[in-house]
Design an enzyme around this catalytic site. Structure first.
Site, PDB file in Angstrom:
ATOM      1  N   TYR A 126       0.303  -0.851   0.354  1.00 39.16           N
ATOM      2  CA  TYR A 126       0.114  -0.301   0.030  1.00 39.16           C
ATOM      3  C   TYR A 126       0.930   1.076  -0.206  1.00 39.16           C
ATOM      4  O   TYR A 126       2.299   0.979  -0.003  1.00 39.16           O
ATOM      5  CB  TYR A 126      -0.729   0.144   1.321  1.00 39.16           C
ATOM      6  N   LYS A 185       6.641  -1.981   1.799  1.00 42.10           N
ATOM      7  CA  LYS A 185       5.641  -0.775   2.456  1.00 42.10           C
ATOM      8  C   LYS A 185       4.320  -2.341   2.457  1.00 42.10           C
ATOM      9  O   LYS A 185       3.358  -2.013   1.198  1.00 42.10           O
ATOM     10  CB  LYS A 185       5.136  -0.106   2.054  1.00 42.10           C
ATOM     11  N   GLU A 210      12.259   2.228  14.700  1.00 45.37           N
ATOM     12  CA  GLU A 210      11.320   3.094  13.625  1.00 45.37           C
ATOM     13  C   GLU A 210       9.740   2.918  14.971  1.00 45.37           C
ATOM     14  O   GLU A 210       9.817   2.486  15.727  1.00 45.37           O
ATOM     15  CB  GLU A 210      10.887   2.704  12.451  1.00 45.37           C
ATOM     16  N   LEU A 238      11.511   1.568   7.347  1.00 48.27           N
ATOM     17  CA  LEU A 238      10.713   1.668   5.793  1.00 48.27           C
ATOM     18  C   LEU A 238      11.585   2.913   4.926  1.00 48.27           C
ATOM     19  O   LEU A 238      12.203   3.465   5.882  1.00 48.27           O
ATOM     20  CB  LEU A 238       8.933   2.178   6.677  1.00 48.27           C
TER      21      LEU A 238
END
Length: 286
Positions: free
Chosen positions: A33, A150, A182, A206
């Site tokens: 996505y 992702k 993260e 990411l």
């Protein structure tokens, strides 16, 4: 008026939008996505999101259902049909819906599933949280190893946000081998002695589109940037901290677990970077 969404070539009222119960996104989280922010009716950094989408699809050996130019037009059409001024466009591609559930990937005869929808967020850039800063907690990072893709495998990040909520915080930073990877849906940064420190790119995090833009703007503004892992202890002793994402832009962090950063208010580096990012991104929005 009902929100208009896009499903496999059709613009539909959301009540009429359907995908198969055999869709692999539903059964296996076999999908990717992207979320693109909208300010003033224009898309922010669409090209960056398109590049990352291609990379995610390639890493999973998943076909692209539409050319990127066509995806841009779908984004624009949804923004127009839903009268989005400030908000987001969510895009999801899955490996499609074969005739039955099977761990093995389906053949090329099964087309991928493509879904897009909008979310209206009036005043997205004027978030009260950016004025006061957010509080984060630390949690173990137990996600799969390919966090650079992702995917829609977001159960643990969702659990992390609920852990933060239960602790009276706003979000969580994930820790692996003593270092911060993260946030649950964002990249993490600390500032020490005026230097911006954030984890270097790899499979552990990411590759944030907002991250790339913010670091570029920081360097152009003659700010010092160091890309390396940093520990939780370093973060708790930092002068300031912040996160970046497509939906929060640059968001100051004022506390990590029980440690208050600085005087407990957003620091000058985070404030300046948010200002620069919003100014520059609006100039190049399409």
């Amino acid at each position: 008026m009902s929100r208009i969404v896009y499903v496999n070539g059709e613009y539909l009222p959301e009540e009429e939008a359907k995908v198969s119960v055999f869709d692999r996104g539903f059964l296996f989280a076999d999908g990717v996505y992207e979320v693109t922010s909208v300010l003033g009716g224009k898309l922010l950094d669409f090209e960056g999101h398109a590049r990352r989408l291609r990379r995610s699809l390639d890493e999973l050996d998943m076909p692209t259902p539409e050319a990127m130019d066509d995806l841009l037009e779908i984004h624009r059409e949804l923004v127009a049909r839903n009268s989005i001024v400030d908000g987001m466009v969510y895009l999801q591609i899955t490996r499609g819906a074969p005739a039955d559930r099977d761990f093995a990937f389906p053949g090329a005869e099964v087309p991928p599933t493509l879904v897009l929808f909008t979310q209206s967020k009036p005043g997205l850039a004027e978030s009260p949280a950016a004025e006061r800063g957010i509080r984060v907690i630390s949690i173990p990072d137990i996600r799969w190893g390919r966090r650079d893709i992702k995917t829609v495998q977001l159960l643990y990040p969702s659990m992390g946000k609920m852990m933060a909520k239960a602790a009276g915080a706003d979000d969580a930073w994930m820790i692996e081998d003593g270092a911060v990877t993260e946030g649950t849906s964002n990249n993490a940064y600390i500032v020490k002695g005026g230097k911006i420190i954030t984890r270097n790119l790899g499979t552990e995090i990411l590759h944030g589109i907002t991250r790339a833009a913010v670091l570029r703007f920081a360097r152009e503004a003659q700010m010092e940037v160091e890309e390396r892992p940093f520990t939780l202890a370093e973060a708790q002793e930092a002068d300031e901290a912040f996160i970046t994402s497509a939906s929060t832009f640059v968001m100051p962090v004022v506390a990590i677990d029980d440690a208050t950063l600085g005087d407990g208010t957003p620091g000058p580096v985070a404030r300046r970077l948010r200002e620069i990012y919003l100014d520059e991104s609006r100039k190049t929005a399409i």
